[in-house]
Design a protein around this motif. Structure first.
Motif, mmCIF file in Angstrom:
data_model
loop_
_atom_site.group_PDB
_atom_site.id
_atom_site.type_symbol
_atom_site.label_atom_id
_atom_site.label_comp_id
_atom_site.label_asym_id
_atom_site.label_seq_id
_atom_site.Cartn_x
_atom_site.Cartn_y
_atom_site.Cartn_z
ATOM 1 N N SER A 271 0.870 -1.172 0.000
ATOM 2 C CA SER A 271 0.000 0.000 0.000
ATOM 3 C C SER A 271 0.909 1.224 0.000
ATOM 4 N N ASN A 272 0.427 2.335 -0.491
ATOM 5 C CA ASN A 272 1.227 3.556 -0.435
ATOM 6 C C ASN A 272 0.285 4.729 -0.232
ATOM 7 N N THR A 273 0.847 5.884 0.039
ATOM 8 C CA THR A 273 -0.024 7.011 0.400
ATOM 9 C C THR A 273 -0.938 7.407 -0.757
ATOM 10 N N LYS A 274 -0.531 7.041 -2.003
ATOM 11 C CA LYS A 274 -1.391 7.356 -3.158
ATOM 12 C C LYS A 274 -2.479 6.298 -3.309
ATOM 13 N N SER A 275 -2.143 5.020 -3.044
ATOM 14 C CA SER A 275 -3.131 3.930 -3.095
ATOM 15 C C SER A 275 -3.122 3.255 -1.724
ATOM 16 N N PRO A 276 -3.833 3.834 -0.759
ATOM 17 C CA PRO A 276 -3.723 3.334 0.613
ATOM 18 C C PRO A 276 -4.238 1.919 0.805
ATOM 19 N N HIS A 277 -5.015 1.400 -0.151
ATOM 20 C CA HIS A 277 -5.482 0.012 -0.029
ATOM 21 C C HIS A 277 -4.705 -0.907 -0.963
ATOM 22 N N GLY A 278 -3.590 -0.443 -1.526
ATOM 23 C CA GLY A 278 -2.891 -1.233 -2.533
ATOM 24 C C GLY A 278 -3.581 -1.024 -3.865
ATOM 25 N N LYS A 279 -3.126 -1.723 -4.895
ATOM 26 C CA LYS A 279 -3.745 -1.536 -6.209
ATOM 27 C C LYS A 279 -4.506 -2.770 -6.659
ATOM 28 N N LEU A 280 -3.977 -3.933 -6.329
ATOM 29 C CA LEU A 280 -4.508 -5.161 -6.933
ATOM 30 C C LEU A 280 -5.815 -5.576 -6.276
ATOM 31 N N ARG A 281 -6.628 -6.273 -7.053
ATOM 32 C CA ARG A 281 -7.974 -6.633 -6.582
ATOM 33 C C ARG A 281 -7.916 -7.976 -5.865
ATOM 34 N N LEU A 282 -8.585 -8.024 -4.743
ATOM 35 C CA LEU A 282 -8.533 -9.238 -3.924
ATOM 36 C C LEU A 282 -9.181 -10.429 -4.612
ATOM 37 N N LEU A 283 -10.400 -10.235 -5.135
ATOM 38 C CA LEU A 283 -11.200 -11.401 -5.531
ATOM 39 C C LEU A 283 -10.760 -12.061 -6.829
ATOM 40 N N TYR A 284 -10.274 -11.274 -7.773
ATOM 41 C CA TYR A 284 -9.933 -11.899 -9.061
ATOM 42 C C TYR A 284 -8.477 -11.676 -9.483
ATOM 43 N N GLU A 285 -7.657 -11.127 -8.599
ATOM 44 C CA GLU A 285 -6.222 -11.070 -8.888
ATOM 45 C C GLU A 285 -5.454 -11.773 -7.756
ATOM 46 N N ALA A 286 -5.585 -11.237 -6.539
ATOM 47 C CA ALA A 286 -4.791 -11.787 -5.427
ATOM 48 C C ALA A 286 -5.234 -13.203 -5.036
ATOM 49 N N ASN A 287 -6.538 -13.424 -4.862
ATOM 50 C CA ASN A 287 -7.001 -14.743 -4.391
ATOM 51 C C ASN A 287 -6.621 -15.893 -5.328
ATOM 52 N N PRO A 288 -6.931 -15.798 -6.628
ATOM 53 C CA PRO A 288 -6.570 -16.939 -7.481
ATOM 54 C C PRO A 288 -5.073 -17.208 -7.519
ATOM 55 N N LEU A 289 -4.267 -16.138 -7.581
ATOM 56 C CA LEU A 289 -2.817 -16.366 -7.633
ATOM 57 C C LEU A 289 -2.316 -16.907 -6.289
ATOM 58 N N ALA A 290 -2.960 -16.495 -5.195
ATOM 59 C CA ALA A 290 -2.571 -17.009 -3.870
ATOM 60 C C ALA A 290 -2.881 -18.502 -3.763
ATOM 61 N N PHE A 291 -4.014 -18.914 -4.327
ATOM 62 C CA PHE A 291 -4.385 -20.339 -4.303
ATOM 63 C C PHE A 291 -3.318 -21.136 -5.080
ATOM 64 N N ILE A 292 -2.962 -20.635 -6.245
ATOM 65 C CA ILE A 292 -1.961 -21.325 -7.069
ATOM 66 C C ILE A 292 -0.605 -21.377 -6.365
ATOM 67 N N VAL A 293 -0.179 -20.234 -5.831
ATOM 68 C CA VAL A 293 1.173 -20.212 -5.243
ATOM 69 C C VAL A 293 1.239 -21.130 -4.031
ATOM 70 N N GLU A 294 0.170 -21.200 -3.243
ATOM 71 C CA GLU A 294 0.192 -22.109 -2.080
ATOM 72 C C GLU A 294 0.237 -23.562 -2.542
ATOM 73 N N GLN A 295 -0.486 -23.861 -3.614
ATOM 74 C CA GLN A 295 -0.465 -25.231 -4.144
ATOM 75 C C GLN A 295 0.923 -25.599 -4.666
ATOM 76 N N ALA A 296 1.692 -24.567 -5.037
ATOM 77 C CA ALA A 296 3.041 -24.813 -5.555
ATOM 78 C C ALA A 296 4.090 -24.737 -4.444
ATOM 79 N N GLY A 297 3.647 -24.553 -3.208
ATOM 80 C CA GLY A 297 4.579 -24.515 -2.076
ATOM 81 C C GLY A 297 5.019 -23.114 -1.682
ATOM 82 N N GLY A 298 4.404 -22.093 -2.252
ATOM 83 C CA GLY A 298 4.742 -20.712 -1.912
ATOM 84 C C GLY A 298 3.723 -20.111 -0.954
#
Ligand code: AHM
Ligand code: MG
Length: 345
Positions: A271-298
């Motif tokens: 997050s930064n003072t210009k985008s205090p909530h971060g930029k990326l979207r939780l539901l269709y950017e962060a969540n799917p990639l998080a599911f994949i990375v955890e399945q890959a051991g990350g």
């Protein structure tokens, strides 16, 4: 009992056959989820085809101008959105969709059957890169419907990422690749354009535990928290004996994520003072990639919490994101601990 599908990258296995074999591990499966994955693979091929000829837009007619047939050309991200909606709305497997390109829920038309799953997607991530011929991608997430009515509702969409039943992304790069998980490992398929099939090329992807690459947009440094600045200095080997990571930033999340998934690394968008909530979207950017990375051991966190445990409150909610090799994400959690991200302060 689960039988692990065993394939090597040298046997010729189409994505269809792979999906069917995975489905056999679930005798209770109705085939609906498999159907969603086939349809998404088809949509990916159609989008890949459009992306490949994007550079010809000026010759054939640029966005908002008329093309040779006298039709108004659409922007590629709008086109990708329509391709996915049209490929997915009539299969009888989805009860609703949500897209980065549309403000509200996309309902299944009345004349089609509604199913028990919801699809959330970013049709063309990193689309500002198209003009300069840099890889872009599609990201998708599938969750099960939890409300009782015929149609999907906001409540169905706002489920934490750990409830995803499938997730994936497509990268339109020097080749087109689709990577997906249904919770039985993360698997990658490369499109063979000569036969129009996605073939298994990266079975059971494992991300190295330590990073090699750091993907971050440094130009926001002055707007980060002090803890985020310290973290980046660690990654660069300036602050401790942490091995200096090589900086690589495409500016297309899918491309940066994909490189780090295969080679080891961390993608960070604090997050930064210009985008205090971060930029990326939780539901269709962060969540799917998080599911994949955890399945890959990350791992993936928002600075303080595991991404997959964040309880969403809005469809287009943004989140800070630290995603990639396990040890690098753990370092982020440790160094950012106690610092409620700027948005939450
Ligand atoms: P988009 O969904 O509007 O394309 O924005 C998301 C993109 C990501 O692909 C990329 O990681 C990020 O925005 C880059 O942002 P920035 O230019 O601020 O570094
Ligand atoms: Mg996006």
């Amino acid at each position: 009992m689960l039988t692990v599908v065993k394939h090597t990258a040298t046997s010729v296995v189409t994505i269809e056959r792979f999906i069917i074999e995975e489905e056999r591990n679930h005798p209770e499966a109705t085939g609906e989820l498999s159907g969603i994955l086939y349809d998404l693979a088809l949509a990916a091929k159609m989008i890949a085809n459009k992306v490949r000829s994007a550079g010809l837009a000026d010759i054939l007619g640029s966005a908002e101008s008329e093309n040779v047939q006298g039709e108004v050309q659409q922007k590629l991200d709008i086109m990708a959105n329509e391709i996915i909606v049209k490929a997915m709305d009539h299969g009888g497997r989805l009860c609703a969709m949500a897209s980065e390109e549309e403000p509200g829920i996309i309902q299944i038309p009345e004349h089609f059957r509604c199913g028990k799953y919801c699809l959330l997607f970013d049709p063309l991530d990193g689309s500002s890169n198209i003009d300069v011929n840099v890889p872009v991608g599609t990201i998708f997430s599938v969750v099960r419907k939890i409300t009782r009515g015929r149609h999907g509702e906001l409540e169905d969409m706002l489920q934490p990422g750990r409830r995803q039943v499938a997730a994936g992304y497509v990268i339109y790069g020097s080749s087109t690749m689709l990577v997906y998980t249904t919770g039985q490992g993360a698997h990658g398929f490369t499109l063979d354009p000569s036969i129009g099939e996605f073939l298994l090329s990266h079975p059971n992807i494992r991300i190295p535990e330590n990073g090699r690459y750091l993907s971050v947009n440094d130009s926001y440094e002055n707007h980060w928290s002090e803890n985020a600045r310290t973290l980046m200095r660690h990654y660069k080997g300036l602050e401790s004996d942490h091995k200096a990571l090589s900086t690589r930033y495409v500016g297309s999340l899918v491309a940066d994520f994909h490189r780090n998934l295969l080679g080891g690394g961390i993608f960070a968008y604090p997050s930064n003072t210009k985008s205090p909530h971060g930029k990326l979207r939780l539901l269709y950017e962060a969540n799917p990639l998080a599911f994949i990375v955890e399945q890959a051991g990350g791992a993936a966190c928002d600075g303080t919490r595991r991404i997959l445990d964040v309880e969403p409150t809005e469809l287009h909610q943004r989140t800070p994101l630290y995603i990639g090799s396990k040890n690098e994400v753990e370092l982020a959690t440790r160094l950012l601990a106690g610092q409620r991200e700027l948005a939450l302060a």
